[in-house]
Design a protein around this motif. Structure first.
Motif, PDB file in Angstrom:
ATOM      1  N   GLY A 112       0.701  -1.106   0.095  1.00 48.72           N
ATOM      2  CA  GLY A 112       0.196   0.150  -0.323  1.00 48.72           C
ATOM      3  C   GLY A 112       0.828   1.212  -0.507  1.00 48.72           C
ATOM      4  N   ILE A 113       0.347   2.083   1.704  1.00 51.09           N
ATOM      5  CA  ILE A 113       1.191   3.997   1.272  1.00 51.09           C
ATOM      6  C   ILE A 113       2.835   3.532   1.576  1.00 51.09           C
ATOM      7  CG2 ILE A 113       1.000   4.359   3.197  1.00 51.09           C
ATOM      8  CD1 ILE A 113       0.178   6.207  -0.095  1.00 51.09           C
ATOM      9  N   GLY A 114       3.036   2.197   1.826  1.00 54.36           N
ATOM     10  CA  GLY A 114       4.420   1.265   1.868  1.00 54.36           C
ATOM     11  C   GLY A 114       5.315   1.681   1.172  1.00 54.36           C
ATOM     12  N   VAL A 115       4.951   1.861  -0.191  1.00 49.48           N
ATOM     13  CA  VAL A 115       4.981   1.827  -1.976  1.00 49.48           C
ATOM     14  C   VAL A 115       6.210   2.220  -1.701  1.00 49.48           C
ATOM     15  CG1 VAL A 115       4.916   1.459  -4.200  1.00 49.48           C
ATOM     16  CG2 VAL A 115       4.201   0.448  -2.814  1.00 49.48           C
ATOM     17  N   PRO A 116       6.125   3.782  -1.338  1.00 53.38           N
ATOM     18  CA  PRO A 116       6.549   5.392  -1.597  1.00 53.38           C
ATOM     19  C   PRO A 116       8.188   5.164  -1.831  1.00 53.38           C
ATOM     20  CG  PRO A 116       4.291   5.729  -1.687  1.00 53.38           C
ATOM     21  CD  PRO A 116       4.844   4.209  -1.351  1.00 53.38           C
ATOM     22  N   ASP A 182      20.207 -11.122  -1.853  1.00 50.46           N
ATOM     23  CA  ASP A 182      21.155 -12.058  -1.140  1.00 50.46           C
ATOM     24  C   ASP A 182      20.147 -10.562   0.089  1.00 50.46           C
ATOM     25  OD1 ASP A 182      23.209 -12.225  -2.481  1.00 50.46           O
ATOM     26  OD2 ASP A 182      23.646 -10.210  -4.463  1.00 50.46           O
ATOM     27  N   SER A 183      19.442  -9.737  -0.255  1.00 47.69           N
ATOM     28  CA  SER A 183      18.815  -8.202   0.720  1.00 47.69           C
ATOM     29  C   SER A 183      17.714  -8.009   0.514  1.00 47.69           C
ATOM     30  CB  SER A 183      19.944  -7.659   1.649  1.00 47.69           C
ATOM     31  OG  SER A 183      20.274  -7.246   0.572  1.00 47.69           O
ATOM     32  N   TYR A 184      17.243  -8.213   1.712  1.00 47.86           N
ATOM     33  CA  TYR A 184      15.307  -7.407   1.529  1.00 47.86           C
ATOM     34  C   TYR A 184      15.188  -6.022   1.818  1.00 47.86           C
ATOM     35  CZ  TYR A 184      13.386  -9.282   5.954  1.00 47.86           C
ATOM     36  OH  TYR A 184      13.006  -9.251   7.053  1.00 47.86           O
ATOM     37  N   TYR A 185      14.380  -5.163   1.360  1.00 52.12           N
ATOM     38  CA  TYR A 185      14.338  -4.730   2.389  1.00 52.12           C
ATOM     39  C   TYR A 185      12.589  -4.153   2.123  1.00 52.12           C
ATOM     40  CZ  TYR A 185      18.803  -2.045   1.905  1.00 52.12           C
ATOM     41  OH  TYR A 185      20.336  -2.444   1.651  1.00 52.12           O
ATOM     42  N   SER A 186      11.673  -3.653   3.042  1.00 50.53           N
ATOM     43  CA  SER A 186      10.253  -3.741   2.821  1.00 50.53           C
ATOM     44  C   SER A 186       9.437  -2.095   4.179  1.00 50.53           C
ATOM     45  CB  SER A 186       9.771  -4.661   4.209  1.00 50.53           C
ATOM     46  OG  SER A 186       8.323  -5.598   3.758  1.00 50.53           O
ATOM     47  N   CYS A 187       8.373  -2.152   3.906  1.00 49.12           N
ATOM     48  CA  CYS A 187       7.854  -0.923   3.934  1.00 49.12           C
ATOM     49  C   CYS A 187       6.487  -0.781   3.856  1.00 49.12           C
ATOM     50  CB  CYS A 187       8.781   0.087   3.705  1.00 49.12           C
ATOM     51  SG  CYS A 187       6.949   2.167   4.515  1.00 49.12           S
ATOM     52  N   GLY A 188       5.897  -0.733   4.991  1.00 51.75           N
ATOM     53  CA  GLY A 188       3.789  -1.170   4.780  1.00 51.75           C
ATOM     54  C   GLY A 188       3.445  -1.795   6.287  1.00 51.75           C
ATOM     55  N   PRO A 189       2.275  -2.043   6.242  1.00 56.47           N
ATOM     56  CA  PRO A 189       1.647  -2.119   8.181  1.00 56.47           C
ATOM     57  C   PRO A 189       3.045  -3.202   8.120  1.00 56.47           C
ATOM     58  CG  PRO A 189       0.316  -3.496   6.319  1.00 56.47           C
ATOM     59  CD  PRO A 189       1.317  -2.442   5.571  1.00 56.47           C
ATOM     60  N   LEU A 193       4.980  -6.405   7.440  1.00 58.07           N
ATOM     61  CA  LEU A 193       5.915  -6.589   8.586  1.00 58.07           C
ATOM     62  C   LEU A 193       6.519  -7.733   8.530  1.00 58.07           C
ATOM     63  CD1 LEU A 193       7.321  -2.661   9.063  1.00 58.07           C
ATOM     64  CD2 LEU A 193       7.602  -3.744   7.067  1.00 58.07           C
ATOM     65  N   ARG A 194       5.942  -8.084   9.854  1.00 55.44           N
ATOM     66  CA  ARG A 194       6.204  -9.505  10.575  1.00 55.44           C
ATOM     67  C   ARG A 194       6.094 -10.437  10.155  1.00 55.44           C
ATOM     68  NH1 ARG A 194       1.326  -8.826  13.741  1.00 55.44           N
ATOM     69  NH2 ARG A 194       2.691  -7.504  14.936  1.00 55.44           N
ATOM     70  N   SER A 195       5.013 -10.897   8.898  1.00 61.35           N
ATOM     71  CA  SER A 195       5.223 -11.646   7.985  1.00 61.35           C
ATOM     72  C   SER A 195       6.143 -12.038   6.960  1.00 61.35           C
ATOM     73  CB  SER A 195       3.418 -12.096   7.568  1.00 61.35           C
ATOM     74  OG  SER A 195       3.589 -13.090   6.281  1.00 61.35           O
ATOM     75  N   VAL A 196       6.416 -10.369   6.919  1.00 59.70           N
ATOM     76  CA  VAL A 196       7.079 -10.734   6.328  1.00 59.70           C
ATOM     77  C   VAL A 196       9.000 -11.283   7.212  1.00 59.70           C
ATOM     78  CG1 VAL A 196       9.756  -8.892   4.728  1.00 59.70           C
ATOM     79  CG2 VAL A 196       7.443  -9.259   4.667  1.00 59.70           C
ATOM     80  N   SER A 197       9.442 -10.803   7.505  1.00 63.18           N
ATOM     81  CA  SER A 197      10.076 -10.912   8.497  1.00 63.18           C
ATOM     82  C   SER A 197      10.466 -12.515   9.294  1.00 63.18           C
ATOM     83  CB  SER A 197       9.785  -9.845   9.588  1.00 63.18           C
ATOM     84  OG  SER A 197      10.443  -8.970   9.484  1.00 63.18           O
ATOM     85  N   SER A 198       9.302 -12.643   9.481  1.00 66.29           N
ATOM     86  CA  SER A 198       9.299 -14.385   9.910  1.00 66.29           C
ATOM     87  C   SER A 198       9.384 -14.908   8.431  1.00 66.29           C
ATOM     88  CB  SER A 198       7.690 -14.307  10.149  1.00 66.29           C
ATOM     89  OG  SER A 198       7.442 -16.480  10.419  1.00 66.29           O
ATOM     90  N   ASN A 199       8.809 -14.826   7.090  1.00 63.07           N
ATOM     91  CA  ASN A 199       9.805 -15.911   6.162  1.00 63.07           C
ATOM     92  C   ASN A 199      10.756 -15.658   5.436  1.00 63.07           C
ATOM     93  OD1 ASN A 199       6.838 -16.798   4.816  1.00 63.07           O
ATOM     94  ND2 ASN A 199       6.358 -15.208   5.946  1.00 63.07           N
ATOM     95  N   LEU A 200      11.221 -13.872   6.350  1.00 60.80           N
ATOM     96  CA  LEU A 200      12.647 -14.327   5.753  1.00 60.80           C
ATOM     97  C   LEU A 200      13.931 -14.313   6.363  1.00 60.80           C
ATOM     98  CD1 LEU A 200      11.988 -12.024   2.880  1.00 60.80           C
ATOM     99  CD2 LEU A 200      12.441 -13.608   2.860  1.00 60.80           C
ATOM    100  N   GLU A 201      13.569 -15.031   7.893  1.00 59.33           N
ATOM    101  CA  GLU A 201      14.342 -14.251   8.998  1.00 59.33           C
ATOM    102  C   GLU A 201      15.601 -14.682   9.047  1.00 59.33           C
ATOM    103  OE1 GLU A 201      14.051 -16.339  13.442  1.00 59.33           O
ATOM    104  OE2 GLU A 201      12.876 -17.089  11.702  1.00 59.33           O
ATOM    105  N   SER A 208      11.062  -0.702   7.081  1.00 56.39           N
ATOM    106  CA  SER A 208      10.248   0.689   7.988  1.00 56.39           C
ATOM    107  C   SER A 208       8.909   0.853   8.094  1.00 56.39           C
ATOM    108  CB  SER A 208      10.675   1.396   6.452  1.00 56.39           C
ATOM    109  OG  SER A 208      10.029   3.151   6.162  1.00 56.39           O
ATOM    110  N   LEU A 209       8.616   1.411   9.082  1.00 61.16           N
ATOM    111  CA  LEU A 209       7.653   1.102  10.145  1.00 61.16           C
ATOM    112  C   LEU A 209       6.666   2.374   9.717  1.00 61.16           C
ATOM    113  CD1 LEU A 209       8.880   0.533  13.224  1.00 61.16           C
ATOM    114  CD2 LEU A 209       8.051  -1.167  11.421  1.00 61.16           C
ATOM    115  N   GLU A 210       5.387   2.260   9.180  1.00 69.03           N
ATOM    116  CA  GLU A 210       4.293   3.581   8.964  1.00 69.03           C
ATOM    117  C   GLU A 210       4.007   3.450  10.738  1.00 69.03           C
ATOM    118  OE1 GLU A 210       1.289   1.462   6.671  1.00 69.03           O
ATOM    119  OE2 GLU A 210       2.440   1.984   5.300  1.00 69.03           O
TER     120      GLU A 210
END
Length: 250
Positions: A112-116, A182-189, A193-201, A208-210
């Motif tokens: 969502g608005i975590g894309v920009p 090699d690495s990831y960057y994520s922004c969103g609700p 982010l919790r799901s992304v971090s768990s899947n890519l632990e 980046s936190l909203e």
């Protein structure tokens, strides 16, 4: 370095359902803003400022672009500002993304608005000749934006909750279609982010936190998040909004 600045609205347009792109002119912000930082905007008739992520900058034109979604009276008010209006803002605020010098292939995951802010980051990574893969998640087809812009950065996957466009599901559902990185960057609700971090632990990642904020400078403790060690806390506005995914507890 953060300063109180005046930014002139140069352009405003709706780019998706309830989602707006605003171009602002200010030489200091355009020259100093780093990917992941935000502007803390003062809006007429509202006591608290609104934090809006920076989506891109143009140093030649002295402009900075922000994207926002109408989700309350403040952003609805912001969507009414026309070219020529002068906005008061604190910024560039917060700590941005840390660029991993060892990574050649990088995954961007936005919701969502975590894309920009990921677009600002992606443009900088492309300048550094990194390979970029992006996963962008939206509610539905009507809310999709910046698909073409991300495709110009590299391989791009669109996910919608209802399946009206791209892959149906959540951004984590698209991970199975992604090659090695090699690495990831994520922004969103936070749930995303919790799901992304768990899947890519096992991966090196930054999130980046909203978050709604009070002062925006770390004085009011209205936007704290617990860390993963020693029971301490981090201030999202000052210490973040970007953290290593293992630094904070979601």
């Amino acid at each position: 370095m953060m300063k109180k600045e005046e930014l002139i609205v140069k352009d405003l347009k709706e780019i998706a359902l309830e989602t707006y792109e605003m171009v602002l002119e200010n030489s200091f912000v355009s020259m100093t803003a780093k990917p992941g930082q935000f502007l803390h905007l003062q809006l007429d008739g509202h006591m608290l400022r609104r934090p809006i992520s920076i989506a891109s900058v143009d140093k030649e034109k002295n402009t900075v672009t922000i994207l926002f979604k109408i989700n309350g009276s403040g952003t609805k008010h912001l969507a009414g500002y026309q070219p020529g209006y002068v906005l008061n803002a604190l910024g560039p605020a917060g700590n941005g993304f840390t660029l991993d010098s060892e990574s050649s292939t990088i995954l961007l995951i936005g919701g969502g608005i975590g894309v920009p802010p990921l677009y600002h980051l992606g443009k900088q990574l492309l300048d550094k000749q990194r390979k970029i893969i992006s996963i962008l998640g939206f509610q539905s087809k009507d809310y999709v934006f910046y698909e073409k812009e991300f495709q110009e950065l590299g391989e791009t996957h669109i996910v919608t909750n209802d399946g009206s466009y791209g892959t149906q599901g959540f951004v984590t559902d698209a991970l199975k279609n992604i090659g090695d990185f090699d690495s990831y960057y994520s922004c969103g609700p936070i749930p995303m982010l919790r799901s992304v971090s768990s899947n890519l632990e096992h991966k090196n990642g930054y999130i980046s936190l909203e978050e709604r904020m009070g002062c925006g400078v770390g004085a009011c403790f209205a936007c704290v998040i617990p860390t993963d060690n020693n029971g301490g806390y981090r201030k999202i506005c000052k210490d973040g909004p970007v953290f290593h995914h293992k630094e904070v507890s979601l």
